[in-house]
Design a protein around this motif. Sequence first.
Motif, PDB file in Angstrom:
ATOM      1  N   GLU A 292       0.801  -1.223   0.000  1.00 33.52           N
ATOM      2  CA  GLU A 292       0.000   0.000   0.000  1.00 33.52           C
ATOM      3  C   GLU A 292       0.831   1.269   0.000  1.00 33.52           C
ATOM      4  O   GLU A 292       0.404   2.298  -0.507  1.00 33.52           O
ATOM      5  N   SER A 293       1.992   1.216   0.610  1.00 33.03           N
ATOM      6  CA  SER A 293       2.814   2.427   0.747  1.00 33.03           C
ATOM      7  C   SER A 293       3.657   2.726  -0.497  1.00 33.03           C
ATOM      8  O   SER A 293       4.336   3.752  -0.548  1.00 33.03           O
TER       9      SER A 293
ATOM     10  N   PHE B 231      -7.197   0.760  -2.238  1.00 29.84           N
ATOM     11  CA  PHE B 231      -6.642   0.746  -0.883  1.00 29.84           C
ATOM     12  C   PHE B 231      -7.273   1.830  -0.011  1.00 29.84           C
ATOM     13  O   PHE B 231      -7.518   1.613   1.182  1.00 29.84           O
ATOM     14  N   ALA B 232      -7.569   2.993  -0.573  1.00 29.47           N
ATOM     15  CA  ALA B 232      -8.223   4.062   0.190  1.00 29.47           C
ATOM     16  C   ALA B 232      -9.626   3.630   0.610  1.00 29.47           C
ATOM     17  O   ALA B 232     -10.043   3.876   1.751  1.00 29.47           O
TER      18      ALA B 232
ATOM     19  N   ASP C 240     -10.642   0.568   1.038  1.00 31.96           N
ATOM     20  CA  ASP C 240     -10.435  -0.479   2.031  1.00 31.96           C
ATOM     21  C   ASP C 240     -10.164   0.144   3.406  1.00 31.96           C
ATOM     22  O   ASP C 240     -10.732  -0.280   4.415  1.00 31.96           O
ATOM     23  N   SER C 241      -9.340   1.177   3.445  1.00 30.03           N
ATOM     24  CA  SER C 241      -9.037   1.870   4.712  1.00 30.03           C
ATOM     25  C   SER C 241     -10.285   2.526   5.293  1.00 30.03           C
ATOM     26  O   SER C 241     -10.477   2.517   6.515  1.00 30.03           O
ATOM     27  N   ARG C 242     -11.119   3.099   4.442  1.00 29.07           N
ATOM     28  CA  ARG C 242     -12.351   3.725   4.935  1.00 29.07           C
ATOM     29  C   ARG C 242     -13.252   2.703   5.632  1.00 29.07           C
ATOM     30  O   ARG C 242     -13.890   3.021   6.639  1.00 29.07           O
TER      31      ARG C 242
ATOM     32  N   ARG D 190     -12.212  -0.066   7.225  1.00 25.01           N
ATOM     33  CA  ARG D 190     -11.558  -0.419   8.490  1.00 25.01           C
ATOM     34  C   ARG D 190     -11.686   0.683   9.543  1.00 25.01           C
ATOM     35  O   ARG D 190     -11.685   0.420  10.733  1.00 25.01           O
ATOM     36  N   GLU D 191     -11.785   1.933   9.092  1.00 25.92           N
ATOM     37  CA  GLU D 191     -11.816   3.074  10.012  1.00 25.92           C
ATOM     38  C   GLU D 191     -13.207   3.643  10.235  1.00 25.92           C
ATOM     39  O   GLU D 191     -13.379   4.568  11.031  1.00 25.92           O
TER      40      GLU D 191
ATOM     41  N   ASN E  61      -7.674  -5.327  11.306  1.00 23.54           N
ATOM     42  CA  ASN E  61      -7.100  -4.000  11.532  1.00 23.54           C
ATOM     43  C   ASN E  61      -8.190  -2.944  11.708  1.00 23.54           C
ATOM     44  O   ASN E  61      -8.046  -1.795  11.291  1.00 23.54           O
TER      45      ASN E  61
ATOM     46  N   ARG F 290      -6.397  -0.407  17.428  1.00 23.93           N
ATOM     47  CA  ARG F 290      -6.590  -1.247  16.231  1.00 23.93           C
ATOM     48  C   ARG F 290      -6.749  -2.680  16.682  1.00 23.93           C
ATOM     49  O   ARG F 290      -6.094  -3.125  17.624  1.00 23.93           O
TER      50      ARG F 290
END
Length: 157
Positions: free
Chosen positions: A64-65, A77-78, A80-82, A84-85, A105, A155
């Motif tokens: 991802e980085s 990936f963005a 996916d992060s939304r 998880r958060e 996570n 997390r």
Amino acid sequence: MSWDMVLVSESDLGDSEYHFNATSMEPVKNAMAALRMTVPVAEPRWPRATDFGLRALDIAHLDESDPDLPQAVREFFAADSRVREWSPESPAGIPSYKIGGTNDNWLVTPEEVRRALAAYDSADQLAREEAVGGVPGWEGWISFLRTAAEHGGFRVE
């Protein structure tokens, strides 16, 4: 299966992690539900690679980085992060899917933790005894939650 609860921000007040295994998680999860520290909330829909014109094989081994990722992969990936958060706008506690289900996570926000602790703190003594009686490590878990509320949440890994 196991779960590592990891503080978002480091704390000088003690451990920055709390660990559960399959045996220790179940009674904690049940006690939290009985005390209304967790709340039933539908898990957000995970993004699918195909939503971004990708195949799962296209993203399976990517970092991802990596700054050179194609735009569609970065957008996946963005999204996916939304997931998880994500947190309800006005959480009544910790969404139950974030505790003792998967260790994807999830971000348990400070507000979710504060609401869970408010439910615990407002429960009468008998309700606490019935829910928590004999749950190993309960006081350590509550201590971890109190720290997490002031250190960015945690997390679930």
